[in-house]
Write a protein that holds these residues in place. Structure first.
Motif, PDB file in Angstrom:
ATOM      1  N   MET A   1      16.467  18.720 -77.896  1.00 25.98           N
ATOM      2  CA  MET A   1      17.749  18.724 -77.227  1.00 25.98           C
ATOM      3  C   MET A   1      17.911  19.946 -76.349  1.00 25.98           C
ATOM      4  O   MET A   1      18.406  19.882 -75.236  1.00 25.98           O
ATOM      5  CB  MET A   1      18.860  18.629 -78.295  1.00 25.98           C
ATOM      6  N   ARG A   2      17.489  21.032 -76.975  1.00 22.93           N
ATOM      7  CA  ARG A   2      17.538  22.302 -76.233  1.00 22.93           C
ATOM      8  C   ARG A   2      16.653  22.210 -75.014  1.00 22.93           C
ATOM      9  O   ARG A   2      17.031  22.690 -73.936  1.00 22.93           O
ATOM     10  CB  ARG A   2      17.104  23.432 -77.137  1.00 22.93           C
ATOM     11  N   MET A   3      15.512  21.618 -75.081  1.00 23.99           N
ATOM     12  CA  MET A   3      14.577  21.503 -73.979  1.00 23.99           C
ATOM     13  C   MET A   3      15.169  20.636 -72.878  1.00 23.99           C
ATOM     14  O   MET A   3      15.010  20.906 -71.681  1.00 23.99           O
ATOM     15  CB  MET A   3      13.263  20.876 -74.459  1.00 23.99           C
ATOM     16  N   LEU A   4      15.844  19.628 -73.233  1.00 19.82           N
ATOM     17  CA  LEU A   4      16.463  18.765 -72.240  1.00 19.82           C
ATOM     18  C   LEU A   4      17.541  19.478 -71.473  1.00 19.82           C
ATOM     19  O   LEU A   4      17.658  19.333 -70.251  1.00 19.82           O
ATOM     20  CB  LEU A   4      17.035  17.534 -72.953  1.00 19.82           C
ATOM     21  N   MET A   5      18.328  20.328 -72.211  1.00 25.51           N
ATOM     22  CA  MET A   5      19.380  21.081 -71.585  1.00 25.51           C
ATOM     23  C   MET A   5      18.800  22.060 -70.556  1.00 25.51           C
ATOM     24  O   MET A   5      19.314  22.251 -69.444  1.00 25.51           O
ATOM     25  CB  MET A   5      20.212  21.795 -72.649  1.00 25.51           C
ATOM     26  N   ARG A   6      17.690  22.655 -70.876  1.00 25.94           N
ATOM     27  CA  ARG A   6      17.050  23.630 -69.972  1.00 25.94           C
ATOM     28  C   ARG A   6      16.524  22.928 -68.726  1.00 25.94           C
ATOM     29  O   ARG A   6      16.593  23.450 -67.601  1.00 25.94           O
ATOM     30  CB  ARG A   6      15.914  24.356 -70.692  1.00 25.94           C
TER      31      ARG A   6
END
Length: 368
Positions: A1-6
């Motif tokens: 999820m964090r990777m998608l946000m970045r």
């Protein structure tokens, strides 16, 4: 999820940057450079292609030379010594005009033309040894003083030489004038006219004209004849004319009856030097010339054919009335004798008027 946000955040940041003015100018610059780079590559490819095409057309006869890589030509080549000497000689030849001069050789004959250099450097020419000739001495006395000498008269050995080589033969005429002959040369048998004037003949022998059956005229004017053989001309059946003037003859020889002209002027013929009735039987005699002799009477009888009688400057002192005419026939007329010369004689023609009554003309001479 964090990777998608970045990832989403990164896309928003990138979009914002692209939308900024600075980024757009940089992109334009990069695009311009890439376009220029492509154009330069195209030009470079064209130049390389031209170079390769030009190199493909090169052959051995047309080498490719790069200008600027060759060293400048050196014209200061070393000159051989012999060439320098030849150039100096050519310069001297151009400076000094060639003046031909005659250098005598041998005994003063023809010389050779020498230039000024040859005269200055006599050691360049080898001396030509002169061969002494017989009767001329050594070489030392044979060199002249430099002035051309007159050529000496060539000595001709006339003994044994064919007459037509020594003289001039034209048909039956033989001309031996002015050849310094001292005797009559052998003549061809078919000779009709013989001329040997102005020579040094001193005597006429009987054998000089032997067997000359066609000889008609003999002219020996201006020789040094002192004697003639008594029968020298009697063996000539066709002889008509004899000219022996300007000699030293003291005796007129016997002549054949075929004579038409006798010229013995300027001799030493005296009164007793002519045979008695020497001309009586010469029925063809036309001209009798005895001028400048020592005759003291007219040589009678004279043939009726005679036309001209020259006796001037002799010693004739008298004349008889029947010298020319016939006292027994007063109708006799000598028509042919029209020329009688007695001038220069000690005779008075007026003392014998009857001697001319049969003549068409009076003789020329003193009438007082």
């Amino acid at each position: 999820m964090r990777m998608l946000m970045r990832l989403v955040l990164g896309l928003f940041v990138l979009k914002a940057v692209v939308a900024g003015p600075r980024f757009s100018r940089q992109v334009d610059l990069d695009t311009y450079d890439n376009a220029n780079y492509d154009v330069d590559l195209d030009n470079l490819n064209l130049e390389n292609q031209d170079m390769y095409d030009y190199e493909d057309g090169l052959t051995i006869d047309d080498p490719q030379i790069e200008i600027g890589t060759l060293a400048p030509p050196d014209y200061n080549y070393p000159v051989p010594e012999a060439s320098l000497e030849e150039q100096e000689e050519e310069e001297e030849d151009e400076e000094l005009p060639l003046t031909p001069q005659l250098i005598p050789q041998g005994s003063g004959g023809s010389g050779v033309l020498m230039g000024p250099d040859t005269q200055k450097e006599e050691g360049l020419l080898p001396a030509t040894p002169e061969t002494p000739q017989e009767g001329t001495g050594g070489v030392e006395g044979s060199v002249s003083s430099g002035e051309p000498e007159e050529p000496e008269e060539p000595v001709i050995d006339r003994e044994g030489m064919p007459t037509c080589l020594l003289c001039t033969c034209l048909g039956g005429s033989v001309y031996c004038d002015d050849l310094k002959l001292d005797s009559v040369p052998p003549l061809p048998k078919d000779t009709t006219h013989f001329y040997a004037r102005y020579n040094r003949i001193t005597k006429i022998n009987k054998s000089d004209f032997a067997f000359m059956n066609k000889l008609k005229r003999i002219d020996l004017t201006a020789n040094e004849i002192t004697s003639i053989d008594e029968r020298a001309f009697m063996g000539l059946p066709e002889l008509e004319e004899l000219v022996i003037r300007e000699n030293h003859i003291s005796q007129l020889p016997a002549l054949p009856e075929t004579m038409s002209l006798i010229d013995a002027c300027h001799n030493n013929i005296g009164s007793n030097s002519i045979h008695k009735e020497a001309f009586k039987d010469m029925t063809s005699l036309l001209y009798l010339y005895l001028t400048d002799n020592h005759i003291d009477y007219i040589p009678v009888p004279l043939p009726d054919s005679l036309r001209s009688l020259h006796l001037q400057r002799n010693n004739i002192q008298m004349m008889h009335e029947d010298t020319f005419c016939n006292l027994q026939d007063f109708n006799y007329i000598r028509n042919a004798l029209e020329d009688i010369r007695l001038d220069g004689n000690p005779i008075n023609l007026s003392r014998t008027p009857q001697a001319y009554i049969c003549l068409p003309r009076i003789p020329i001479g003193d009438l007082i």
